[in-house]
Design an enzyme around this catalytic site. Structure first.
Site, PDB file in Angstrom:
ATOM      1  N   ARG A   1       0.831  -1.204   0.000  1.00  0.00           N
ATOM      2  CA  ARG A   1       0.000   0.000   0.000  1.00  0.00           C
ATOM      3  C   ARG A   1       0.866   1.255   0.000  1.00  0.00           C
ATOM      4  NH1 ARG A   1      -4.977   0.573   3.747  1.00  0.00           N
ATOM      5  NH2 ARG A   1      -5.501   1.995   2.055  1.00  0.00           N
TER       6      ARG A   1
ATOM      7  N   ASP B   1      -3.463   7.681   3.090  1.00  0.00           N
ATOM      8  CA  ASP B   1      -2.427   8.154   2.170  1.00  0.00           C
ATOM      9  C   ASP B   1      -2.114   9.623   2.452  1.00  0.00           C
ATOM     10  OD1 ASP B   1      -4.149   9.958   0.424  1.00  0.00           O
ATOM     11  OD2 ASP B   1      -5.199   8.056   0.136  1.00  0.00           O
TER      12      ASP B   1
ATOM     13  N   HIS C   1      -7.962   7.828  10.691  1.00  0.00           N
ATOM     14  CA  HIS C   1      -7.656   6.403  10.629  1.00  0.00           C
ATOM     15  C   HIS C   1      -6.154   6.135  10.544  1.00  0.00           C
ATOM     16  CE1 HIS C   1     -11.981   5.562   9.031  1.00  0.00           C
ATOM     17  NE2 HIS C   1     -11.922   5.655  10.348  1.00  0.00           N
TER      18      HIS C   1
ATOM     19  N   CYS D   1       5.351   1.415  23.284  1.00  0.00           N
ATOM     20  CA  CYS D   1       5.526   2.851  23.534  1.00  0.00           C
ATOM     21  C   CYS D   1       4.367   3.679  22.975  1.00  0.00           C
ATOM     22  CB  CYS D   1       6.836   3.338  22.916  1.00  0.00           C
ATOM     23  SG  CYS D   1       8.319   2.499  23.509  1.00  0.00           S
TER      24      CYS D   1
ATOM     25  N   GLY E   1     -16.768  11.669  -1.177  1.00  0.00           N
ATOM     26  CA  GLY E   1     -16.287  10.345  -1.527  1.00  0.00           C
ATOM     27  C   GLY E   1     -16.322   9.308  -0.439  1.00  0.00           C
TER      28      GLY E   1
END
Length: 235
Positions: A61, A99, A114, A125, A182
């Site tokens: 990805r 992204d 997200h 940590c 979208g």
């Protein structure tokens, strides 16, 4: 869309805006991401069972996102941010996408609810850090340089809570206009933001190629690709 100097714009974007840059979406790819079921690569359970597979998936990805380019919709949102920040500062962009296309288009007042594809974090940590590497060797998965624990993608997986929901709700409470771009309207709590906005008499506008599942909560729906609609929406 007419915005007065007193309006405060809250923008929520989803996978559809990145899809117009060629990035695959879970919803739009037959229930699979690159041939994987979501349960195999995007849940805490998947990480516990097979962290190497999860890292191979997110490394791919990362490659896909690096190959993608911001589109006209990303640039249109960056331009309206620049205009509103100069005039009033009344702008906030919350994205469900992981992204960095919004940033590369010039967006700054931005929250990734997200998580971020180009960040990782130690499972102990919990501190995220920039990471653009491809962790594809099962025998050499990343570990924390401080405590030695495993490092995972800084992604909110299915079953986990989005990041800093309190800040998102604070910004929504200040808004006079909610623009959603979208999204399918099926992933919560993001899909519930429009219902909260309507309850507060905030103007709600949707832009996308098809009606979302929560279409009845919007006061206005503009159907069409975001790359075609957004550049002229604010003119």
């Amino acid at each position: 869309m007419l915005l007065t100097p007193h309006d405060r714009l809250f923008v929520l974007t989803g996978a559809g805006i990145s899809a117009e840059s060629g990035l695959a979406t879970f919803r739009g790819s037959g229930g699979l991401w690159d041939g994987h079921r979501v349960e195999e690569v995007a849940t805490p359970e998947a990480w516990e069972i097979n962290p190497a597979l999860v890292w191979r998936f997110y490394s791919q990805r990362r490659r896909d996102a690096l190959d993608a380019r911001p589109n006209a919709a990303h640039f249109a949102l960056a331009q309206i941010e620049q205009r509103l920040m100069q005039e009033s500062g009344n702008f906030y962009l919350c994205t469900q996408n992981v992204d960095d296309l919004h940033e590369r288009a010039g967006s700054h007042r931005l929250h990734h609810m997200h998580g971020s594809l180009f960040e990782s974090r130690c499972v102990r940590c919990e501190q995220p850090f920039p990471d653009r590497a491809f962790h594809e060797d099962a025998d050499c998965l990343p570990r924390c340089g401080i405590c030695g624990s495993h490092v995972r993608p800084h992604i909110v997986w299915f079953g986990e809570m989005p990041l800093d929901m309190d800040a998102i709700y604070r910004e929504l409470n200040l808004a006079t206009v909610l623009l959603v771009v979208g999204t399918s309207g099926s992933v919560y709590p993001a899909a519930g933001l429009v219902h909260l906005a309507r309850a507060r008499n905030i103007r709600t506008v949707y832009v996308g190629p098809e009606e979302p599942q929560n279409a009845d909560a919007f006061s206005e729906i503009v159907l069409g690709p975001a790359t075609q609609v957004l550049p002229s929406l604010f003119s």
